[in-house]
Design a protein around this motif. Structure first.
Motif, PDB file in Angstrom:
ATOM      1  N   THR A   1       0.806  -1.224   0.000  1.00  0.00           N
ATOM      2  CA  THR A   1       0.000   0.000   0.000  1.00  0.00           C
ATOM      3  C   THR A   1       0.835   1.268   0.000  1.00  0.00           C
ATOM      4  O   THR A   1       0.315   2.341  -0.295  1.00  0.00           O
ATOM      5  N   ALA A   2       2.106   1.175   0.329  1.00  0.00           N
ATOM      6  CA  ALA A   2       2.938   2.364   0.483  1.00  0.00           C
ATOM      7  C   ALA A   2       3.143   3.081  -0.842  1.00  0.00           C
ATOM      8  O   ALA A   2       3.196   2.465  -1.911  1.00  0.00           O
ATOM      9  N   GLN A   3       3.288   4.391  -0.760  1.00  0.00           N
ATOM     10  CA  GLN A   3       3.507   5.196  -1.958  1.00  0.00           C
ATOM     11  C   GLN A   3       4.921   5.036  -2.486  1.00  0.00           C
ATOM     12  O   GLN A   3       5.163   5.138  -3.684  1.00  0.00           O
ATOM     13  N   SER A   4       5.865   4.784  -1.581  1.00  0.00           N
ATOM     14  CA  SER A   4       7.262   4.654  -1.988  1.00  0.00           C
ATOM     15  C   SER A   4       8.030   3.812  -0.985  1.00  0.00           C
ATOM     16  O   SER A   4       7.594   3.625   0.152  1.00  0.00           O
ATOM     17  N   ALA A   5       9.190   3.318  -1.415  1.00  0.00           N
ATOM     18  CA  ALA A   5      10.055   2.568  -0.517  1.00  0.00           C
ATOM     19  C   ALA A   5      10.636   3.467   0.566  1.00  0.00           C
ATOM     20  O   ALA A   5      10.930   3.012   1.673  1.00  0.00           O
ATOM     21  N   THR A   6      10.787   4.747   0.247  1.00  0.00           N
ATOM     22  CA  THR A   6      11.320   5.698   1.232  1.00  0.00           C
ATOM     23  C   THR A   6      10.391   5.817   2.432  1.00  0.00           C
ATOM     24  O   THR A   6      10.843   5.877   3.583  1.00  0.00           O
ATOM     25  N   ALA A   7       9.080   5.859   2.172  1.00  0.00           N
ATOM     26  CA  ALA A   7       8.106   5.933   3.265  1.00  0.00           C
ATOM     27  C   ALA A   7       8.236   4.720   4.178  1.00  0.00           C
ATOM     28  O   ALA A   7       8.125   4.836   5.406  1.00  0.00           O
ATOM     29  N   ILE A   8       8.484   3.558   3.590  1.00  0.00           N
ATOM     30  CA  ILE A   8       8.629   2.331   4.378  1.00  0.00           C
ATOM     31  C   ILE A   8       9.870   2.401   5.256  1.00  0.00           C
ATOM     32  O   ILE A   8       9.828   2.078   6.444  1.00  0.00           O
ATOM     33  N   ARG A   9      10.987   2.823   4.677  1.00  0.00           N
ATOM     34  CA  ARG A   9      12.245   2.857   5.438  1.00  0.00           C
ATOM     35  C   ARG A   9      12.191   3.875   6.574  1.00  0.00           C
ATOM     36  O   ARG A   9      12.706   3.631   7.665  1.00  0.00           O
ATOM     37  N   ARG A  10      11.585   5.020   6.312  1.00  0.00           N
ATOM     38  CA  ARG A  10      11.468   6.025   7.373  1.00  0.00           C
ATOM     39  C   ARG A  10      10.678   5.484   8.549  1.00  0.00           C
ATOM     40  O   ARG A  10      11.022   5.719   9.709  1.00  0.00           O
ATOM     41  N   ASN A  11       9.614   4.758   8.244  1.00  0.00           N
ATOM     42  CA  ASN A  11       8.822   4.153   9.303  1.00  0.00           C
ATOM     43  C   ASN A  11       9.638   3.135  10.093  1.00  0.00           C
ATOM     44  O   ASN A  11       9.576   3.084  11.321  1.00  0.00           O
ATOM     45  N   ALA A  12      10.385   2.309   9.372  1.00  0.00           N
ATOM     46  CA  ALA A  12      11.167   1.260  10.034  1.00  0.00           C
ATOM     47  C   ALA A  12      12.248   1.846  10.938  1.00  0.00           C
ATOM     48  O   ALA A  12      12.614   1.241  11.948  1.00  0.00           O
ATOM     49  N   ILE A  13      12.755   3.025  10.601  1.00  0.00           N
ATOM     50  CA  ILE A  13      13.796   3.657  11.412  1.00  0.00           C
ATOM     51  C   ILE A  13      13.229   4.179  12.730  1.00  0.00           C
ATOM     52  O   ILE A  13      13.813   3.985  13.802  1.00  0.00           O
ATOM     53  N   TRP A  14      12.074   4.829  12.654  1.00  0.00           N
ATOM     54  CA  TRP A  14      11.550   5.533  13.817  1.00  0.00           C
ATOM     55  C   TRP A  14      10.557   4.746  14.655  1.00  0.00           C
ATOM     56  O   TRP A  14      10.399   5.021  15.844  1.00  0.00           O
ATOM     57  N   GLN A  15       9.898   3.772  14.065  1.00  0.00           N
ATOM     58  CA  GLN A  15       8.837   3.106  14.811  1.00  0.00           C
ATOM     59  C   GLN A  15       9.291   2.213  15.964  1.00  0.00           C
ATOM     60  O   GLN A  15       8.473   1.922  16.835  1.00  0.00           O
ATOM     61  N   PRO A  16      10.552   1.763  16.011  1.00  0.00           N
ATOM     62  CA  PRO A  16      10.963   1.058  17.237  1.00  0.00           C
ATOM     63  C   PRO A  16      10.799   1.904  18.499  1.00  0.00           C
ATOM     64  O   PRO A  16      10.718   1.364  19.605  1.00  0.00           O
TER      65      PRO A  16
END
Length: 494
Positions: free
Chosen positions: A264-279
Motif C-alpha cells: 500500500t505504500a507510496q514509496s520505498a522511502t516511506a517504508i524505510r522512514r517508518n522502520a527507522i523511527w517506529q521502534p
C-alpha cells in the motif's frame, strides 16, 4: 458514563474513517479496497504500520503477562525492535515486487515468484489460518472490554459474539484506507491513555513514583524482574526470550496482512522512514509493564484468575467512570483497527488466491463480493476459537507466529537465492509443519531443548529442507526469478 464515552469514541472514529476512505480512494476496485491504490503516504502508512505495535495484545496481553509472570513481559521490547530492523530490509523488497507484478496479496507473491499457481493456493490457505488465530487475539480482548463496558451484565460468550459482530460491521464500512485512519485515531488515544494512567498509577498503589512501583514489586515478589519471573518452574528463561524474539521478528512481516500492507505504500522511502523511527513505539511497553506490576501490587484478582483481564480489572477498581470509559473506548479501537486489517486480508486472499484459480475470468466486482462474504465466515471461526479455547494472549500470539513462520524461509530465500524452487518450498512446509504439529513434536522438543521456542526450531528445519530439495530439483524458470531482478531495477529508478 462509561457507555456514553465508548459510543462517542466509536461513532466519531468510524464516521471519520468512512469519510476519509471515501474522500481519498481512487475507485471501487478490488485493488483499491485491498491495497489502497498503492498510494499511502508516509504519515498514513506510519499509523497503519504502527497499528501492529499498539493492539489489544500490547496492552492487555503484555500487562497480564507482567501481572502473572513479571520479567517474561520484556519479550515485547525485544521482538518489536528486531522486527523493524528486519522490516527495513524486507518491506521495500515486498513493495517493489508488488509494484513490478501488480501483486495484491501475499499468495500472489508465492504464485509469481515460484511460477506455481498451486503454491499460491496452498500458502493462501496457510495464511488465512494464521490470520484467523490472530483475529482470535483481538476478539478475546474485545470480549473482555465489552464486559467491562456493560459492567459484567452479560457472559463472556455473549460479549465475544458481540465483539465479532462489531468487527465484521467495522470491516464492511472500512476498507484499507479507513482502517488506516482508525489506526491513527487509536494511536493518539492510546498515547493519551498510557500517559494518563502512568502519571497517576503510583498514587493508586501507595508508591512514591513510577520507578518505586518496580522497587515495591521486587520487595514483595522477589525475582519478579529476573527470568524466569514469578514462577521458578516456568520455561520463560533468557533463552526463551531470545528464541521467541527471533521467531517473532522473522515471522512478523511474513504475516499476510503486513505483507499486503507493504504493497500500500507510496514509496520505498516511506517504508524505510517508518522502520527507522517506529521502534520508538516499543518504549511504550515500559509503561504497560509498569501497569501490570501496579495491578499485582494492588492485589487485583480478575475473574477466573484470567491474566488477560488483569489490567481491565485494576482500572475498573481504582479509577473513575470517565477514565474507565476512555480506556474501554480506546480498547475497542485497539481491537477493531488491526482486526479489520486482518479480516480484510483474509478475505482478499480467499477470493483472489483460493477461489479465482478455480474460476477463471472472475470479475473484479464478483471477487470483491466473495472477499467480503468470506470474511464473515472467518470472523465466525475466530469467535468460536475465542469462546472454546483458553490461554494467555501471549501464548496465542506465539502459536500464530509459529504457524506463519513456516512461510518465512520461502519469503527470505525467494529474495536472496534464485535457486529456490516451488518443490523445495513445498518440502520445507511439510517438514516444518511436521516438526511443529506432529503429536510427538511437543514432547520431543520439550525434552531436547526445553527453553527454546518450538516455532523457531521448526522454521530452521523448514529452511534446511527448502535448500536441500531446491538443490536436487530443476532450476526455477527465468520468468519466476525475474521478479526479484525486476524489483531491484524498479528500486534503482526510484
Amino acid at each position: 458514563m462509561k457507555l456514553v464515552i465508548v459510543v462517542v469514541i466509536l461513532l466519531g472514529t468510524v464516521a471519520g474513517a468512512v469519510s476519509y476512505g471515501r474522500r481519498t480512494r481512487k475507485g471501487h476496485t478490488f485493488s483499491d479496497w485491498a491495497v489502497g491504490g498503492r498510494s499511502l503516504g508516509a504519515l498514513i502508512f506510519w499509523f497503519m504500520n504502527a497499528g501492529e505495535v499498539y493492539t489489544t495484545f500490547a496492552v492487555l496481553g503484555i500487562s497480564g503477562y507482567a501481572w502473572a509472570l513479571g520479567a517474561p513481559a520484556y519479550l515485547a521490547f525485544c521482538s518489536v525492535s528486531m522486527s523493524y530492523a528486519i522490516g527495513y530490509w524486507l518491506m521495500p523488497k515486498i513493495w517493489r515486487a508488488g509494484r513490478t507484478r501488480q501483486l495484491v496479496t501475499q499468495a500472489d507473491f508465492f504464485a509469481a515468484r515460484y511460477d506455481a499457481t498451486w503454491l499460491g493456493v496452498l500458502t493462501g490457505v496457510i495464511g488465512i489460518a494464521s490470520l484467523i488465530v490472530y483475529v482470535q487475539i483481538q476478539l478475546v480482548s474485545l470480549g473482555l472490554i465489552v464486559q467491562l463496558t456493560l459492567d459484567d451484565l452479560i457472559s463472556i460468550q455473549a460479549a465475544t459474539l458481540i465483539a465479532g459482530l462489531l468487527m465484521i460491521a467495522f470491516v464492511f464500512v472500512a476498507g484499507i484506507r479507513s482502517a488506516a485512519f482508525a489506526a491513527g485515531v487509536k494511536d493518539v488515544l492510546m498515547i493519551v491513555v498510557v500517559v494518563l494512567l502512568s502519571a497517576t498509577v503510583a498514587g493508586k498503589v501507595g508508591a512514591a513514583s513510577m520507578l518505586d512501583i518496580f522497587h515495591m514489586a521486587e520487595v514483595q515478589h522477589p525475582g519478579i524482574g529476573r527470568f524466569p519471573g514469578l514462577d521458578p518452574s516456568s520455561p520463560t528463561t533468557a533463552i526463551w526470550l531470545m528464541t521467541s524474539s527471533i521467531n517473532i521478528a522473522l515471522g512478523n512481516w511474513v504475516f499476510p496482512h503486513l505483507f499486503q500492507m507493504s504493497y500500500t505504500a507510496q514509496s520505498a522511502t516511506a517504508i524505510r522512514r517508518n522502520a527507522i523511527w517506529q521502534p520508538l513505539y516499543s518504549l511504550a511497553y515500559f509503561f504497560i509493564v509498569l501497569l501490570g506490576f501496579a495491578a499485582l501490587l494492588a492485589g487485583t484478582h480478575p475473574p477466573g484468575n484470567n491474566l488477560n483481564a488483569a489490567l481491565l480489572q485494576f482500572i475498573s477498581e481504582r479509577y473513575s467512570a470517565p477514565v474507565v470509559g476512555l480506556v474501554a473506548g480506546t480498547g475497542f479501537l485497539l481491537a477493531l483497527a488491526p482486526g479489520a486489517l486482518l479480516l480484510l486480508t483474509a478475505g482478499s486472499i480467499f477470493s483472489r488466491n483460493v477461489v479465482a484459480p478455480f474460476l477463471p475470468g472472475l470479475k473484479d466486482r464478483t471477487s470483491l463480493l466473495i472477499s467480503r462474504g468470506s470474511l464473515i465466515v472467518f470472523a465466525a471461526i475466530a469467535v468460536w476459537l475465542s469462546i472454546s479455547q483458553k490461554g494467555s494472549l501471549v501464548k496465542i500470539l506465539l502459536d500464530a507466529y509459529s504457524a506463519i513462520g513456516m512461510l518465512a524461509p520461502a519469503v527470505f530465500l525467494g529474495f536472496l537465492w534464485k535457486r529456490t524452487t516451488a518443490i523445495g518450498v513445498l518440502a520445507g512446509l511439510v517438514a516444518g509443519f511436521v516438526a511443529l504439529l506432529a503429536p510427538f513434536a511437543a514432547h520431543y522438543w520439550a525434552a531436547l531443548a526445553p527453553q527454546c521456542e518450538p516455532g523457531l526450531i521448526a522454521m530452521a528445519i523448514n529452511a534446511a529442507t527448502v535448500v536441500l530439495v531446491s538443490l536436487a530439483t530443476p532450476r526455477p524458470t527465468p520468468h519466476a526469478v525475474s521478479l526479484g531482478v525486476a524489483a531491484e531495477a524498479l528500486a534503482a529508478s526510484k
